[in-house]
Design an enzyme around this catalytic site. Structure first.
Site, PDB file in Angstrom:
ATOM      1  N   ARG A 549      15.893   7.933   1.291  1.00 13.29           N
ATOM      2  CA  ARG A 549      16.629   8.178   2.529  1.00 13.29           C
ATOM      3  C   ARG A 549      17.804   7.240   2.672  1.00 13.29           C
ATOM      4  O   ARG A 549      17.736   6.079   2.267  1.00 13.29           O
ATOM      5  CB  ARG A 549      15.711   7.925   3.730  1.00 13.29           C
ATOM      6  CG  ARG A 549      15.044   9.174   4.225  1.00 13.29           C
ATOM      7  CD  ARG A 549      14.388   8.925   5.562  1.00 13.29           C
ATOM      8  NE  ARG A 549      13.009   9.328   5.470  1.00 13.29           N
ATOM      9  CZ  ARG A 549      11.984   8.516   5.555  1.00 13.29           C
ATOM     10  NH1 ARG A 549      12.159   7.246   5.782  1.00 13.29           N
ATOM     11  NH2 ARG A 549      10.763   8.965   5.438  1.00 13.29           N
ATOM     12  N   SER A 610      10.890  -0.342  -2.522  1.00 12.62           N
ATOM     13  CA  SER A 610       9.426  -0.469  -2.469  1.00 12.62           C
ATOM     14  C   SER A 610       8.812  -0.716  -3.835  1.00 12.62           C
ATOM     15  O   SER A 610       8.002   0.092  -4.328  1.00 12.62           O
ATOM     16  CB  SER A 610       8.836   0.792  -1.844  1.00 12.62           C
ATOM     17  OG  SER A 610       9.534   1.078  -0.668  1.00 12.62           O
ATOM     18  N   ASP A 664       8.898  -2.157   1.420  1.00 18.34           N
ATOM     19  CA  ASP A 664       8.543  -1.215   2.502  1.00 18.34           C
ATOM     20  C   ASP A 664       7.473  -1.770   3.446  1.00 18.34           C
ATOM     21  O   ASP A 664       7.475  -1.473   4.642  1.00 18.34           O
ATOM     22  CB  ASP A 664       8.152   0.169   1.953  1.00 18.34           C
ATOM     23  CG  ASP A 664       7.057   0.110   0.903  1.00 18.34           C
ATOM     24  OD1 ASP A 664       6.623  -0.996   0.533  1.00 18.34           O
ATOM     25  OD2 ASP A 664       6.635   1.198   0.434  1.00 18.34           O
TER      26      ASP A 664
HETATM   27  C1  BG6 Z   1       8.006   5.306   4.553  1.00 16.68           C
HETATM   28  C2  BG6 Z   1       8.897   4.213   4.097  1.00 16.68           C
HETATM   29  O1  BG6 Z   1       8.001   5.397   5.890  1.00 16.68           O
HETATM   30  O2  BG6 Z   1       6.709   5.081   4.027  1.00 16.68           O
HETATM   31  C3  BG6 Z   1       8.945   4.210   2.590  1.00 16.68           C
HETATM   32  O3  BG6 Z   1      10.138   4.285   4.702  1.00 16.68           O
HETATM   33  C4  BG6 Z   1       7.563   3.996   2.081  1.00 16.68           C
HETATM   34  O4  BG6 Z   1       9.795   3.233   2.096  1.00 16.68           O
HETATM   35  C5  BG6 Z   1       6.716   5.097   2.625  1.00 16.68           C
HETATM   36  O5  BG6 Z   1       7.512   3.868   0.696  1.00 16.68           O
HETATM   37  C6  BG6 Z   1       5.359   5.089   2.084  1.00 16.68           C
HETATM   38  O6  BG6 Z   1       4.906   6.358   2.199  1.00 16.68           O
HETATM   39  P1  BG6 Z   1       5.028   7.486   1.103  1.00 16.68           P
HETATM   40  O7  BG6 Z   1       3.847   8.303   1.396  1.00 16.68           O
HETATM   41  O8  BG6 Z   1       6.291   8.207   1.331  1.00 16.68           O
HETATM   42  O9  BG6 Z   1       4.947   6.802  -0.231  1.00 16.68           O
HETATM   43  C1  GLC Z   2       3.843  -0.034  -4.914  1.00 13.84           C
HETATM   44  C2  GLC Z   2       4.938  -1.061  -4.967  1.00 13.84           C
HETATM   45  C3  GLC Z   2       4.981  -1.855  -3.699  1.00 13.84           C
HETATM   46  C4  GLC Z   2       5.049  -0.944  -2.531  1.00 13.84           C
HETATM   47  C5  GLC Z   2       3.925   0.022  -2.563  1.00 13.84           C
HETATM   48  C6  GLC Z   2       3.969   0.997  -1.423  1.00 13.84           C
HETATM   49  O1  GLC Z   2       2.660  -0.713  -4.927  1.00 13.84           O
HETATM   50  O2  GLC Z   2       4.755  -1.902  -6.062  1.00 13.84           O
HETATM   51  O3  GLC Z   2       6.082  -2.711  -3.705  1.00 13.84           O
HETATM   52  O4  GLC Z   2       5.035  -1.693  -1.356  1.00 13.84           O
HETATM   53  O5  GLC Z   2       3.958   0.738  -3.748  1.00 13.84           O
HETATM   54  O6  GLC Z   2       5.078   1.805  -1.445  1.00 13.84           O
END
Ligand code: BG6
Ligand code: GLC
Ligand code: GLC
Length: 924
Positions: A549, A610, A664
């Site tokens: 995003r 992340s 994240d």
């Molecule tokens: C979102 C975050 O809300 O949640 C992302 O903005 C994050 O950065 C995510 O990785 C985790 O959820 P998913 O299910 O999209 O991996």
């Molecule tokens: C993976 C990444 C970590 C992140 C998590 C959730 O474990 O290594 O940095 O916070 O995914 O998205």
């Protein structure tokens, strides 16, 4: 007629009661007899009315309509198919309630070869009256006793004895071996059984007995045993009719028409329980004064009114009441009765059968009447025969009307296709009354002329059918055992979770000290949460979850306003070259800026990235290794902010001011912290899983200590990479790990997060298929496909509001056609896998909360956790299981979970805003 007095008890036993002195037969005696027997006549129109009314009741009950209460029950029996003839094995059958006061034990051998039948061994026991009317436990103890007597007397194998219980009373079944008695019928009224699972009662009694180890694997109604035992013939035998002590029928209904069922495919055998049918408009005109007296004096007045006009328990009694009436009118026996004639139950079904049989001869009728203490004259025998015939004819006609409604129902259920069906008939009335069966057949032909029906007598009095169902149930039970064994390693005990929590605590401590640990405990340089004074417009990027995003975050006095757009990152980009990935990211930013009219502006930018990064400052993060589905080359070991800036440089047109790089978990914690200052833990359970929390600065190695706290990114996904979780890891985890792009890495994450749960489920399903528990043991090509199971499916499948039929629809969409049993298995697998995930995650949160409490020297800690991630948010039970586990393992911490609504992009912008605020302050 004299309808008032209960004929059986008016006169003292022992006296020979005569209505008049040496009475000559009244002049109008044949008129009196005519008048009396006329009441038992039923017209075709009346039968049609019963047929129609019963059909309405049946359909109402099938639809599950409770009001007005349907007159029949339509109980699902969990028998889903008629026998294939391939069932085999030796089975015990215990029959209770089908044949009045007699209990039967049978040893049935199914050869699995069509047409090859082995004569069963059987023994009959008489149930004492006081047991039939006594305490429930006594009845079941009696049954267990008979069973053990049978086993002692018969040289049968003692190994793995499996038993089918034929229990012929209305029961709510919820499975082949779970059946709750609704109410006693016929001659039984044992206390403490109604509302109880009769299978469990029998199991308990067998255990109390202790002599033999017998497994009760199935329970069936006698009608079902009758139908299932029927040899596969030219037409399918899909109806079971019993007329014995009581009467009832079962038939194969389309599952989609049975509202009580979750399943909508195929057929299910439904027990009509037509004995309880009563419809005042249809039945009322037919009820004679004899029927009313009989009902009043029965064990269950007001109930089973239809059964009381047909069932063998009542036919003799009706005949007796008519004979008493006619004797008292001086029409029979010279006006005399006898104590026996006046005693309830003295005229038996067998008597009636014999007396109405023209081939029996007058001498036999005389003998029976004399046996009742009567002195019949020559014309009495003939009159008595008429009485028996009238009562039985009515019974057969009513039974035919009921059967005709079942046939009509089947025809309607099958969209009026021509119905060719065999009806298996069982019970002593059917077996011993040739006239009854003949009238039944003829009447059915008249009432359901469009149905092509044949009648087939049941085999072994239904015992064979019960054995058939038992064979199926035994197979299902062995499947259940295999399923339980397969899922057992997923069911973690409290002790196991406490070990995980302790190991996590230890790994945290080591990681913080900079010692070798699977937890890296990365400092994030985030020290302060927003104080509300931040202002301005910020850009944010959010990379690493389901979606990439780009966001515009406006922080103003009135709150935070977000505009965002989702861009896709194709797998070839995520796993291509680093340059390609970052160029793609910058392209998306440019596109977003253009769309938002921000081109040319250099807004401060926060980057939610992340993945594990060693940060050297807020705007410097070295990617340690990729996780989840990313594997772009030449990025590991590089500063991600530098790679982004380089890509911006390549795209000369844009100017960006990258202020902060944020994990994240941190973004989520900050985003929730904007609303709740107690939010000091960030948790993600989505594609991956991870947590961060506010640690005392003095505990973070490599930083110049001092007071205050810093947010630490635990990177707990890697927990267990040192082998510490191996004891919990299953062979399915090992398969998932082996097939992943980072084998041996992120072991905790691979047991918890959305990217892997579907794969674990898929591997378990493959195993269950190879064990024959699923898909009839046939390997489905589709199931071999990696990643066909998305987390989304797990969440959907476990959603309470979805019935099993929808579970099947979901899987069928995936190209996996399942039976209803399969659907249940899939559901249980999903539950076991997601429950383990949630509980492991809870153990992690408990470890974090307890560490925070202790390092702050607190007795009690109140803390909030900001959470995000598709699995946590979409799964119906995940969040509550996490919370419950935390309560269990960290009882001194009051942990509140806050779901992040705006994603961690907002948090990244807030970190950026705080940094800008602090920078401004230093400048001032
Ligand atoms: C979102 C975050 O809300 O949640 C992302 O903005 C994050 O950065 C995510 O990785 C985790 O959820 P998913 O299910 O999209 O991996
Ligand atoms: C993976 C990444 C970590 C992140 C998590 C959730 O474990 O290594 O940095 O916070 O995914 O998205
Ligand atoms: C009674 C029972 C029923 C049984 C029938 C024939 O009606 O309620 O379950 O099938 O008798 O035995």
């Amino acid at each position: 007629m004299d309808a008032a007095g209960p004929a059986g008890v008016q006169q003292g036993a022992g006296a020979l009661g005569c209505s008049q002195e040496a009475s000559p037969r009244p002049a109008d005696s044949s008129g009196l007899v005519q008048e009396c027997l006329q009441q038992f006549k039923v017209t075709e129109a009346q039968l049609q009315q019963i047929q129609a009314s019963l059909l309405v009741s049946m359909e109402q009950a099938l639809r599950g309509e409770a009001s007005p209460a349907p007159a029949v029950r339509m109980l699902p029996t969990y028998v889903g198919s008629i026998p294939h003839g391939t069932e085999q094995g030796d089975f015990l059958v215990l029959e209770l309630g089908a044949k009045g006061a007699s209990l039967r034990v049978l040893w049935v051998t199914l050869t699995g070869i069509e047409g090859h039948r082995v004569e069963p061994r059987s023994q009959e026991f008489v149930i004492p009256q006081e047991v039939m009317l006594g305490a429930g436990q006594q009845l079941f103890d009696f049954a267990a006793h008979c069973l053990s007597e049978f086993l002692d007397a018969h040289p049968v194998s003692r190994q793995g004895l499996q038993l089918g219980l034929s229990f012929s009373f209305p029961c709510h079944q919820t499975g082949l071996d779970r059946s709750t008695l609704i109410s006693w019928t016929k001659g039984f009224r044992c206390s403490g059984v109604e509302g109880q699972d009769v299978v469990q009662l029998l199991r308990d009694a067998i255990q109390r007995q202790g002599a033999h180890s017998v497994e009760v694997v199935a329970v069936v109604n006698d009608t079902v045993g009758t139908m299932m035992g029927c040899a596969p013939g030219l037409r399918p035998c899909e109806v079971g009719l019993v007329v014995d002590t009581g009467t009832n029928a079962c038939y194969m209904e389309e599952a989609r028409h049975v509202a009580a069922l979750d399943d909508d495919r195929g057929r299910m055998c439904v027990s009509v329980e037509w004995g309880s049918f009563r419809d005042d408009a249809a039945l009322g005109p037919l009820l004679t004064a004899f029927d009313r007296t009989l009902d009043r004096e029965s064990l269950n007045p007001g109930a089973q009114r239809f059964e009381k006009m047909i069932g063998g328990l009542y036919l003799g009694e009706l005949v007796r009441l008519v004979l008493v009436h006619l004797a008292r009118r001086g029409v029979l026996f010279g006006g005399c009765t006898s104590p026996a004639l006046l005693s309830r139950g003295s005229v038996l079904l067998e008597h009636v059968a014999e007396m109405e049989d023209p081939s029996a001869g007058a001498a036999r009728v005389h003998a029976i009447l004399q046996g009742l203490g009567l002195s019949p004259d020559s014309s009495d025998a003939e009159l008595v025969r008429h009485v028996c015939a009238a009562v039985c004819t009515r019974a057969a006609q009513l039974c035919a009307a009921a059967l005709a409604s079942v046939l009509s129902r089947m025809q309607r259920g099958r969209e009026h296709r021509a119905l060719r069906v065999a009806v298996a008939t069982g019970g002593r009335v059917c077996e011993q009354h040739p006239r009854f069966c003949r009238i039944l057949r003829e009447t059915v032909k008249v009432l359901a002329p469009e149905c092509d029906v044949s009648f087939v007598p049941s085999v072994d009095g239904g015992g064979r059918g019960v054995a058939m169902v038992t064979a199926v149930a035994a197979r299902l039970a062995s499947h259940r055992r295999l399923l339980e064994e397969t899922l057992a390693p997923f069911r973690l005990s409290r002790e196991q979770l406490a070990v995980v929590q302790a190991q996590m605590r230890e790994a945290m401590a080591k990681g913080l000290r900079g010692e070798a640990s699977s937890l890296r405990m990365l400092p994030t340089y985030v020290r302060a949460t927003p104080d509300g004074s931040e202002r301005g417009d910020f850009l944010a990027l959010d990379l690493g979850g389901t979606n990439f995003r780009v966001l515009l975050v406006r922080v103003a006095a009135g709150g935070v306003q977000i505009t965002s757009q989702v861009y896709s990152i194709p797998e070839c980009v995520a796993q291509g070259s680093g340059q390609q990935l970052f160029d793609h990211i910058v392209d998306c930013i440019v596109d977003f800026q253009q769309k938002q009219g921000l081109s040319g502006q250099s807004l401060p930018l926060g980057f939610t990235f992340s993945f594990p990064c060693r940060q050297l400052g807020l705007d410097q993060g070295i990617l340690l290794n990729w996780t989840k589905g990313f594997n772009a080359s030449d990025c590991e070991g590089q500063d991600i902010v530098r790679l982004l800036r380089a890509a911006i440089g390549r795209r000369q047109a844009v100017e960006l001011n990258v202020v902060a790089i944020v994990n994240d978990t941190v973004g989520t914690m900050m985003s929730c912290g904007y609303e709740d200052p107690r939010c000091e833990i960030g948790l993600i359970v989505g594609t991956g899983t991870n947590a961060c929390y506010m640690e005392e600065l003095r505990n973070v190695a490599g930083l110049t200590g001092g007071p205050g706290r810093m947010c630490v990114n635990m990177e707990w996904g890697a927990f267990g990479d040192d082998g510490s979780l191996d004891a919990l890891s299953t062979c399915f985890d090992a398969s998932v790990d082996r097939a992943s792009i980072n084998p041996g890495k992120q072991r905790f994450e691979k047991m918890i997060s959305g990217m892997y749960l579907g794969e674990i489920v898929r591997h378990v399903l493959l195993r269950l298929t190879s064990l024959g528990v699923l898909f009839r043991g046939q390997q489905m090509g589709r199931l071999q496909t990696r990643d066909i199971f998305k987390t989304k499916f797990l969440s959907e499948i476990e959603s309470d509001s979805l019935a099993l039929r929808q579970v099947r629809a979901i899987l069928e969409d995936l190209g996996l056609p399942l039976t209803s049993d399969d659907a249940l298995v899939v559901l249980e697998v999903c539950q076991a896998v997601s429950q383990r995930a949630a509980r492991l995650c809870g153990a992690g949160v408990a470890a974090v909360a307890e560490r925070m409490r202790e390092s702050r020297g607190l007795e009690e800690l109140a803390v909030s956790v900001g959470v995000d991630g598709t699995l946590y948010k979409l799964h119906p039970h995940f969040s509550s299981l996490v919370a419950a586990t935390v309560r269990e393992l960290a009882p001194r911490c009051a942990v509140t979970f806050l779901q992040s609504e705006d994603g961690s992009g907002k948090g990244a912008a807030l970190v950026t805003a705080v940094a800008c605020r602090l920078a401004q302050k230093t400048r001032v």
